[in-house]
Design a protein around this motif. Structure first.
Motif, PDB file in Angstrom:
ATOM      1  N   GLN A   1      19.020 120.590  50.949  1.00 14.39           N
ATOM      2  CA  GLN A   1      18.710 120.619  49.510  1.00 14.39           C
ATOM      3  C   GLN A   1      19.975 120.742  48.667  1.00 14.39           C
ATOM      4  O   GLN A   1      20.012 120.280  47.519  1.00 14.39           O
ATOM      5  N   TYR A   2      21.028 121.347  49.234  1.00 15.08           N
ATOM      6  CA  TYR A   2      22.219 121.658  48.443  1.00 15.08           C
ATOM      7  C   TYR A   2      23.472 120.919  48.918  1.00 15.08           C
ATOM      8  O   TYR A   2      24.592 121.330  48.598  1.00 15.08           O
ATOM      9  N   VAL A   3      23.297 119.811  49.664  1.00 19.56           N
ATOM     10  CA  VAL A   3      24.461 119.111  50.210  1.00 19.56           C
ATOM     11  C   VAL A   3      25.366 118.546  49.118  1.00 19.56           C
ATOM     12  O   VAL A   3      26.580 118.439  49.308  1.00 19.56           O
ATOM     13  N   ASP A   4      24.795 118.183  47.997  1.00 18.80           N
ATOM     14  CA  ASP A   4      25.603 117.598  46.916  1.00 18.80           C
ATOM     15  C   ASP A   4      25.788 118.581  45.758  1.00 18.80           C
ATOM     16  O   ASP A   4      26.038 118.182  44.619  1.00 18.80           O
ATOM     17  N   THR A   5      25.637 119.869  46.066  1.00 20.25           N
ATOM     18  CA  THR A   5      25.780 120.926  45.066  1.00 20.25           C
ATOM     19  C   THR A   5      26.976 121.795  45.414  1.00 20.25           C
ATOM     20  O   THR A   5      27.248 122.054  46.588  1.00 20.25           O
ATOM     21  N   ASP A   6      27.692 122.237  44.414  1.00 21.77           N
ATOM     22  CA  ASP A   6      28.832 123.130  44.632  1.00 21.77           C
ATOM     23  C   ASP A   6      28.308 124.542  44.890  1.00 21.77           C
ATOM     24  O   ASP A   6      27.843 125.214  43.967  1.00 21.77           O
ATOM     25  N   VAL A   7      28.358 124.978  46.130  1.00 27.20           N
ATOM     26  CA  VAL A   7      27.857 126.293  46.534  1.00 27.20           C
ATOM     27  C   VAL A   7      29.018 127.137  47.046  1.00 27.20           C
ATOM     28  O   VAL A   7      29.809 126.676  47.877  1.00 27.20           O
ATOM     29  N   ASP A   8      29.122 128.364  46.565  1.00 29.21           N
ATOM     30  CA  ASP A   8      30.158 129.290  47.030  1.00 29.21           C
ATOM     31  C   ASP A   8      29.600 130.370  47.948  1.00 29.21           C
ATOM     32  O   ASP A   8      30.290 130.807  48.874  1.00 29.21           O
ATOM     33  N   VAL A   9      28.369 130.812  47.683  1.00 32.15           N
ATOM     34  CA  VAL A   9      27.801 131.945  48.411  1.00 32.15           C
ATOM     35  C   VAL A   9      26.299 131.737  48.589  1.00 32.15           C
ATOM     36  O   VAL A   9      25.631 131.210  47.700  1.00 32.15           O
ATOM     37  N   VAL A  10      25.790 132.181  49.747  1.00 33.75           N
ATOM     38  CA  VAL A  10      24.353 132.249  49.985  1.00 33.75           C
ATOM     39  C   VAL A  10      23.945 133.718  49.915  1.00 33.75           C
ATOM     40  O   VAL A  10      24.572 134.569  50.534  1.00 33.75           O
ATOM     41  N   MET A  11      22.898 134.022  49.152  1.00 32.61           N
ATOM     42  CA  MET A  11      22.468 135.408  48.947  1.00 32.61           C
ATOM     43  C   MET A  11      21.050 135.615  49.445  1.00 32.61           C
ATOM     44  O   MET A  11      20.193 134.736  49.307  1.00 32.61           O
ATOM     45  N   THR A  12      20.803 136.786  50.041  1.00 33.68           N
ATOM     46  CA  THR A  12      19.454 137.185  50.407  1.00 33.68           C
ATOM     47  C   THR A  12      19.339 138.692  50.267  1.00 33.68           C
ATOM     48  O   THR A  12      20.320 139.376  49.971  1.00 33.68           O
ATOM     49  N   VAL A  13      18.128 139.211  50.472  1.00 34.83           N
ATOM     50  CA  VAL A  13      17.898 140.650  50.412  1.00 34.83           C
ATOM     51  C   VAL A  13      17.444 141.109  51.787  1.00 34.83           C
ATOM     52  O   VAL A  13      16.763 140.369  52.511  1.00 34.83           O
ATOM     53  N   GLU A  14      17.840 142.320  52.168  1.00 36.67           N
ATOM     54  CA  GLU A  14      17.407 142.824  53.471  1.00 36.67           C
ATOM     55  C   GLU A  14      15.879 142.965  53.495  1.00 36.67           C
ATOM     56  O   GLU A  14      15.267 143.214  52.453  1.00 36.67           O
ATOM     57  N   THR A  15      15.230 142.707  54.640  1.00 36.94           N
ATOM     58  CA  THR A  15      15.847 142.459  55.908  1.00 36.94           C
ATOM     59  C   THR A  15      15.468 141.088  56.489  1.00 36.94           C
ATOM     60  O   THR A  15      16.260 140.464  57.199  1.00 36.94           O
ATOM     61  N   LYS A  16      14.247 140.623  56.236  1.00 36.56           N
ATOM     62  CA  LYS A  16      13.770 139.418  56.899  1.00 36.56           C
ATOM     63  C   LYS A  16      14.455 138.146  56.421  1.00 36.56           C
ATOM     64  O   LYS A  16      14.407 137.118  57.094  1.00 36.56           O
ATOM     65  N   GLY A  17      15.099 138.201  55.270  1.00 34.58           N
ATOM     66  CA  GLY A  17      15.803 137.012  54.797  1.00 34.58           C
ATOM     67  C   GLY A  17      17.170 136.825  55.421  1.00 34.58           C
ATOM     68  O   GLY A  17      17.775 135.754  55.298  1.00 34.58           O
ATOM     69  N   ILE A  18      17.667 137.843  56.133  1.00 36.91           N
ATOM     70  CA  ILE A  18      19.030 137.793  56.667  1.00 36.91           C
ATOM     71  C   ILE A  18      19.232 136.652  57.658  1.00 36.91           C
ATOM     72  O   ILE A  18      20.198 135.889  57.525  1.00 36.91           O
ATOM     73  N   PRO A  19      18.377 136.480  58.674  1.00 38.56           N
ATOM     74  CA  PRO A  19      18.626 135.370  59.602  1.00 38.56           C
ATOM     75  C   PRO A  19      18.548 134.002  58.934  1.00 38.56           C
ATOM     76  O   PRO A  19      19.286 133.083  59.309  1.00 38.56           O
ATOM     77  N   ILE A  20      17.686 133.851  57.932  1.00 37.11           N
ATOM     78  CA  ILE A  20      17.618 132.577  57.217  1.00 37.11           C
ATOM     79  C   ILE A  20      18.926 132.328  56.477  1.00 37.11           C
ATOM     80  O   ILE A  20      19.491 131.231  56.537  1.00 37.11           O
TER      81      ILE A  20
END
Length: 275
Positions: free
Chosen positions: A125-144
């Motif tokens: 989804q973000y291959v053509d987007t300028d991304v610096d950081v991926v963010m999630t919240v603990e805990t189940k989102g961490i592996p994603i």
């Protein structure tokens, strides 16, 4: 020492896949295999064609002294449809229903094959987007988040629900849970996010959107920019969600007739990414 082309192709393919979105010079490959640039260019053409035919990524070659080859992992529309169909089938199990309209997903998100697929789907989804950081919240989102960050070749940061001494100085915000309407708190270490950074937010499940909205507030506190939000699953919610424009891979709901049957279907991913 020169190596056979077959060995060279395997090693080059492996190196490119281990270093996604990184520009690798032809000189690097030439010295690595003691081969002429013309031979390396021919090899890259074979690899590029193979990636495209199998719908697993895009290999670009940039000319000039500062040019080289760059592999971007991404799924073709056909492969993305197949994977989402498989995810829907895996989730569509009535025994996954939990109290409050939530769905048990931990077993699926603990499987390496599913995590790799989900990570590459979201990264597409973000291959053509300028991304610096991926963010999630603990805990189940961490592996994603870790899987997405790997395919985007960017760092990921974890928002905490409580203070951790190992995080050092933190920035915290209060947010309203979209489903329970309770006030909660989340925080992020000051060292993990820079002002002006472009942030992609990912999570395992969205219901009312309160947690995602809290992360959006944190991003603003840091002076960073929200690039996009994607969740593995979107649950049923009767009220007004607290966030807009969040992409979901799958959508789950229970028919009003009995409330004990789980229905899973494709989320908004395909229309968001490919239409």
């Amino acid at each position: 020492m020169k190596v056979r082309r077959s060995n060279r192709l395997v090693d080059m393919t492996h190196y490119l896949m281990e270093h996604p979105r990184k520009l690798v010079s032809l000189k690097f490959f030439g010295e690595r295999f003691d081969s002429a640039k013309s031979s390396i260019s021919e090899d890259l053409s074979i690899i590029r064609r193979t990636f495209a035919e199998n719908g697993i990524g895009r290999l670009e070659t940039l000319p000039g002294a500062s040019g080289g080859a760059r592999y971007t992992p991404m799924y073709s529309k056909e492969n993305a449809e197949k994977l989402i169909t498989q995810l829907v089938a895996a989730v569509a199990d009535d025994s996954r229903l939990l109290p409050g309209g939530y769905v048990y997903l931990s077993d699926l998100l603990g499987r390496p094959d599913i995590l790799r697929a989900v990570g590459q789907l979201i990264a597409t989804q973000y291959v053509d987007t300028d991304v610096d950081v991926v963010m999630t919240v603990e805990t189940k989102g961490i592996p994603i988040a870790q899987s997405v960050a790997m395919y985007l070749n960017r760092p990921f940061v974890i928002v905490r629900n409580s203070s951790h001494i190992t995080e050092g100085s933190t920035v915290s915000v209060n947010y309203v849970s979209g489903s329970s309407q309770r006030i909660k708190k989340m925080e992020l270490s000051r060292r993990t996010l820079s002002a002006g950074a472009n942030v992609v937010v990912v999570d395992d499940f969205m219901k009312g959107g309160g947690t995602l909205n809290g992360m959006c507030s944190l991003i603003k506190e840091f002076g960073a920019h929200l690039t996009g939000m994607t969740v593995f699953a979107e649950g049923q919610f009767d009220g007004q969600r607290l966030v807009d424009d969040c992409t979901s891979l799958i959508k789950v709901h229970t028919p009003e007739t009995n409330g004990k049957t789980l229905v899973a279907e494709p989320g908004s991913y395909m229309t968001t990414v490919f239409d």
